[in-house]
Design an enzyme around this catalytic site. Sequence first.
Site, PDB file in Angstrom:
ATOM      1  N   ASP A  26      56.741  47.498  61.501  1.00 18.43           N
ATOM      2  CA  ASP A  26      57.871  47.314  59.907  1.00 18.43           C
ATOM      3  C   ASP A  26      58.479  47.740  59.385  1.00 18.43           C
ATOM      4  O   ASP A  26      58.523  48.501  60.161  1.00 18.43           O
ATOM      5  CB  ASP A  26      56.578  47.131  59.002  1.00 18.43           C
ATOM      6  N   ASP A  30      56.115  48.336  53.643  1.00 21.89           N
ATOM      7  CA  ASP A  30      54.747  47.233  52.868  1.00 21.89           C
ATOM      8  C   ASP A  30      53.934  47.524  54.154  1.00 21.89           C
ATOM      9  O   ASP A  30      52.989  46.938  53.468  1.00 21.89           O
ATOM     10  CB  ASP A  30      55.602  46.012  52.928  1.00 21.89           C
ATOM     11  N   ASP A  34      57.096  42.922  60.009  1.00 21.70           N
ATOM     12  CA  ASP A  34      58.082  41.391  59.990  1.00 21.70           C
ATOM     13  C   ASP A  34      60.084  41.275  60.596  1.00 21.70           C
ATOM     14  O   ASP A  34      59.309  42.036  61.829  1.00 21.70           O
ATOM     15  CB  ASP A  34      59.338  42.148  58.589  1.00 21.70           C
ATOM     16  N   ASP A 103      54.941  28.232  65.990  1.00 21.32           N
ATOM     17  CA  ASP A 103      53.624  27.890  66.448  1.00 21.32           C
ATOM     18  C   ASP A 103      53.282  27.091  65.302  1.00 21.32           C
ATOM     19  O   ASP A 103      53.684  26.808  64.316  1.00 21.32           O
ATOM     20  CB  ASP A 103      53.120  28.953  65.413  1.00 21.32           C
ATOM     21  N   ASP A 217      48.061  24.828  67.064  1.00 20.17           N
ATOM     22  CA  ASP A 217      47.018  25.324  66.495  1.00 20.17           C
ATOM     23  C   ASP A 217      46.442  23.809  67.155  1.00 20.17           C
ATOM     24  O   ASP A 217      46.004  23.333  66.371  1.00 20.17           O
ATOM     25  CB  ASP A 217      47.458  26.171  65.873  1.00 20.17           C
ATOM     26  N   GLU A 270      46.403  24.462  71.832  1.00 20.94           N
ATOM     27  CA  GLU A 270      45.346  24.986  71.906  1.00 20.94           C
ATOM     28  C   GLU A 270      43.747  24.167  71.444  1.00 20.94           C
ATOM     29  O   GLU A 270      43.995  23.357  70.871  1.00 20.94           O
ATOM     30  CB  GLU A 270      45.229  26.782  70.602  1.00 20.94           C
ATOM     31  N   HIS A 344      45.882  36.568  70.028  1.00 18.80           N
ATOM     32  CA  HIS A 344      45.467  37.672  68.051  1.00 18.80           C
ATOM     33  C   HIS A 344      44.464  36.815  68.163  1.00 18.80           C
ATOM     34  O   HIS A 344      43.571  37.361  66.648  1.00 18.80           O
ATOM     35  CB  HIS A 344      46.554  36.621  67.776  1.00 18.80           C
ATOM     36  N   ASP A 345      43.574  36.423  68.869  1.00 18.45           N
ATOM     37  CA  ASP A 345      41.987  35.461  68.041  1.00 18.45           C
ATOM     38  C   ASP A 345      40.878  36.667  68.886  1.00 18.45           C
ATOM     39  O   ASP A 345      40.116  36.518  68.891  1.00 18.45           O
ATOM     40  CB  ASP A 345      42.090  33.939  68.161  1.00 18.45           C
TER      41      ASP A 345
HETATM   42  C1  GLC Z   1      43.452  28.683  66.209  1.00 15.57           C
HETATM   43  C2  GLC Z   1      44.236  30.495  65.549  1.00 15.57           C
HETATM   44  C3  GLC Z   1      43.588  31.041  64.599  1.00 15.57           C
HETATM   45  C4  GLC Z   1      43.435  30.406  64.014  1.00 15.57           C
HETATM   46  C5  GLC Z   1      42.674  29.028  63.568  1.00 15.57           C
HETATM   47  C6  GLC Z   1      43.010  28.282  62.366  1.00 15.57           C
HETATM   48  O1  GLC Z   1      42.731  29.827  66.394  1.00 15.57           O
HETATM   49  O2  GLC Z   1      44.723  30.747  66.989  1.00 15.57           O
HETATM   50  O3  GLC Z   1      44.185  32.396  64.345  1.00 15.57           O
HETATM   51  O4  GLC Z   1      42.326  30.826  62.618  1.00 15.57           O
HETATM   52  O5  GLC Z   1      43.319  28.199  64.974  1.00 15.57           O
HETATM   53  O6  GLC Z   1      44.088  27.965  61.989  1.00 15.57           O
END
Ligand code: GLC
Length: 585
Positions: A26, A30, A34, A103, A217, A270, A344-345
């Site tokens: 950051d 905030d 960013d 993404d 995604d 994904e 990140h998941d």
């Molecule tokens: C994918 C993303 C996840 C998101 C989901 C809905 O699994 O990696 O972070 O919540 O799709 O977009």
Amino acid sequence: MADSDIERRWWKEAVVYQIYPRSFNDTDGDGVGDIPGIVEKVDYLDDLGVDVVWLCPVYESPNADNGYDIADYRSIMDEFGTMADWERLLAALHDRDIRLIMDLVVNHTSDEHEWFLKSRAGDDEYEDFYWWREGRDAEAVDWRATEGPDGEAPPNAWRSYFGGPAWAYDDEREEWYLHLFDRKQPDLNWEHERVREEVFELMEWWFEKGIDGFRMDVINLISKPDGLPNDPDDPFGGAMTGPTNGPRVHEFLSEMNDRVLDRDYLTVGEMLGPEIPMEHARRYLNPDEDGLSMLFHFEHMLLDRGDDIWERSEWSLSELKAVFNRWDEGLAEEGWNSLYLNNHDQPRMVSRFGDDGEYRRESAKVLATLLHTLRGTPYVYQGEELGMTNYPFESLDEFRDVDTLNPLRNAIEDGEVESFDAVKEAIRANSRDNARTPMQWSAEENAGFTEGEPWIGVNPNHEEINVAAERADPDSVWHYYRDLIALREEYDVVVYGDYEPLFPEDDAVWAYTRTLATADGEERLVVVLNFTDAEVAVGLPDDVPREGTLVLGNYADDEMDDDAELATGDLLLQPWEARVYHQSA
Ligand code: GLC
């Protein structure tokens, strides 16, 4: 595989680094990361040696799901900066020969996207952009809906991935719309030609700006089964298995391939679901069909998960191997694997598959070795290169993620779960928020991530685990990642060698060879990894050549001794020891 049979691609030779901008760096105080914060760190990425950055969504979004709910695909979220900042980032990366993939979230939009607003209002052009349906007679299906007109139940029994029904009632249009994720993420109707057209155009728009590819995604959800049927075997779990790899998914993706993709882009799809049938995987990756470079499946990520976020399940090393072995074999002749243990998941890999206590450093290196020496393209998630761990969550108000909060709150309300405390251990282990705590740059306050109040807690272990400390310590996890990335550049066999597992049933040691036929003979790696905190003796099979030198390891042993052990075939591994031998003959 012989050298001449290899289909060489830059994206096979690359290492990808994933950035979750909200938690990276950051610069305006905030408490939210960013884009200027990423620009500030491009030299850091260059020093680490990565080749590609995958940037999680930075588009305008109301952030119901941290940017995975997009309100405008062609503008940058205010919190993250401006388009000019983004352009500076692209230029700074390209200057350092680092590519950028964005993404692409097009299974759904935000309910604040213009298309949805028009669709809800019944605008002719947009009315079918989403899945609108009438409700069912609640009595007939024995379902008391918590929303919508009295006596109406949602159109089918599908559940959202984030808990609760996959349908929300809209008062304006007086119909229900489908949302496989949050109610603020309505699913786009890909059957509608104009929806596809819009998606292809926005992809083109980004390609023209100079990006190098997309991470797509939940892309195997875009085609819904005809008539949106319930899963007859599982009336309430319909959404989990029903809509994956739907009837027109390959048709839609091959249309995308024809229209906008290029073999020189890195595209990674994904793919949700407990298992992706290999026939589907090959079609996703076939250049003459869908043409994706790679896919992300979840099979290894589901091993230790129960059915719900508050449930765990036991996993074993042989099961983990079986997943990777099946995928290596499945795509050995056609296709290419992605390799990931974090994103990140997902909770942090060291806490999950390694040991985040006494052997944190060693086990992080074992997992890193695996990631970089299996066959496929490695994806490193920010902080992984430091061996970052899960966060010690103590109360529900420390969580931010819809996917943790929604299902848990529903379950507590329904009496299925007594309280947060009753399921604390599992939630702590499973929550996506483990991945989202700020990147640990230094031992300073807030780990050097922000000068403001961070949007989510900073792991207290940043005093020990941080970039500054690890860069100063040649034996750190960070330096080991750097060495692994360099190894990939040095030896072709790391990228292209055939993979042969040695003791598939063993629950302590993961060992394998990688072999590549070269113009002068053969090049090989022998990789041996101890996944336990005990010493383990390993006897190599007779057909593994005995000559070779240790090119990487995580114990400061005498390398000569390690080479001598290889010569006898009897190896004695220290707790969480990793060894990589290289041979050429
Ligand atoms: C994918 C993303 C996840 C998101 C989901 C809905 O699994 O990696 O972070 O919540 O799709 O977009």
